[in-house]
Design an enzyme around this catalytic site. Sequence first.
Site, short mmCIF file in Angstrom:
data_model
loop_
_atom_site.label_atom_id
_atom_site.label_comp_id
_atom_site.label_asym_id
_atom_site.label_seq_id
_atom_site.Cartn_x
_atom_site.Cartn_y
_atom_site.Cartn_z
N LYS A 1 0.83 -1.21 0.00
CA LYS A 1 0.00 0.00 0.00
C LYS A 1 0.86 1.25 0.00
CE LYS A 1 -4.37 -1.39 1.88
NZ LYS A 1 -4.23 -2.44 2.90
N ARG A 2 1.99 1.14 0.67
CA ARG A 2 2.91 2.26 0.78
C ARG A 2 3.24 2.83 -0.61
NH1 ARG A 2 8.22 2.18 0.93
NH2 ARG A 2 8.29 -0.07 0.70
#
Length: 505
Positions: free
Chosen positions: A264-265
């Site tokens: 997700k980063r």
Amino acid sequence: MTTSTSDDAAARRVRVRFAPSPTGDLHVGGLRSALFTWLFARKHDGDFILRIEDTDRRRYKEESVESITGALRWIGLDWDEGPEVGGSRGPYFQSERLPLYQEHARMLVESGHAYECFCSPERLEALRAEQVARKEPPGYDRLCRDLTEEERAVKRAEGITPVIRFKVPLDGTTVVRDELRGEISYDNRLLEDAVLLKSDGFPTYHLGVVVDDHLMEVSHVMRGEEWIPSFPLHVLIYEAFGWDLPLFYHLPVILSPEGGKLSKRHGAASALQYKQEGYLPEALRNYLVLQGWSYDDREEFFPTLDELVEKFSMERVSPSPSKYNFDKVLWFNQQYINHIIELDDLTRRTLPWLQEAGLVGEVAEGTPEYARVRDAVGLIKDKMRLLGEAPELLSFFFADADEYAPELLIPKKTEPAQIATALTRVRDIVAEAGVEDEEALEARLRSLGDELGLKAGQLFMPIRVAVSGRTVSPGLFGTLRVLGRERALERLDAAIGKLGAATTA
Ligand code: GLU
């Protein structure tokens, strides 16, 4: 020695599955795996099954089932069996199949391939800590593997509900075959007696996946390569049941641009986030299908699923990881918007964004308003990379021109009064000639420039700023045509007013 080659599987009816765990949104790697699996099913006139592996209750997120099915549908994938559509081998939520797993775990205990383990979580934790301290690989020490019936009865009388663990062979080798990588050998001494059934009656992934793939008659298992470490255990479980093996394809991982885990980063790893940003599903799909597969070294655009079904083959899937390239996904989207999809189609997809931004209301196809939106989209499409950029690119057509400082109207080496005069002449020409005939208007304005001793840019820039409020806009004459005569006149008047105010100030 055990081998996993199964010649029968190749001859069976093709039944494949995508089996996500509803622990969050579907990320692009999962979507790519679903896409390969779906293409394989369609290519071979087989069945594509969607199974929800919701046995990890701690990580379960109810809303993710919908976001997973939504992402699959958005990218164009349908399923023959699974949630919402049903099917003869259901239920398709693992949490609704618990008695089946319990029964199968029992069968393995009875046949001597599995055993009850009464070790407490505290004991396992302490064991793990000791192993780590001794720098040994952590794993269960098989304390309960050889308990007698009496010893087990005592534990049960104490009220302990056991888990069921698989009895891994203590020596020898397990040889498994991955269709993309060939044979892989595992030293059985390095395998663990994995838990199959938890004390709450839920299966672990290992038991659930093997039982379901068998009962759902899955012929080819396609899944991410992160499951390769579990592969020998799964093969041993199939063999303990005496079941034929499906063929296995561990699909190559998609790494982050730096080569680590894509998470997700990295932003936009979740498939539906792409939709929210204004990606076209076919563009994302086109990019994703090339993550691990190629048709030949030249062709890279595959706009339709039909074409992909025809061209896709597992033989051309490579086991090597790919690195996700955000610029390339955006590039694909831009290519689709600029060149690949038809203008009407693009207009239909852009409309909701314009409505959402409050720039247009309901616009029915075939109406003059629709034609105007379509024309406007046609003017800016070469500048648009994402549908989400449409409101910004198009706002001055449907709302007012942007606010601008009067100085923007005055190009270098010109005077305000000179531009005020020029714009007044432009206004009169537009009033008289209208804006429909772009070429005629351009010719008139160019000769006006000559007459006034202004270069084309010196005349066109103030017109552009006047009608759009911007120094950069689509082609000036197209812009004027789409704006329409009345709006163009109003904005020219406003600009002349601003210049008047500026010169008298
Ligand atoms: N439930 C697993 C996951 O979400 C699926 C693995 C498999 O396809 O066997 O990763």
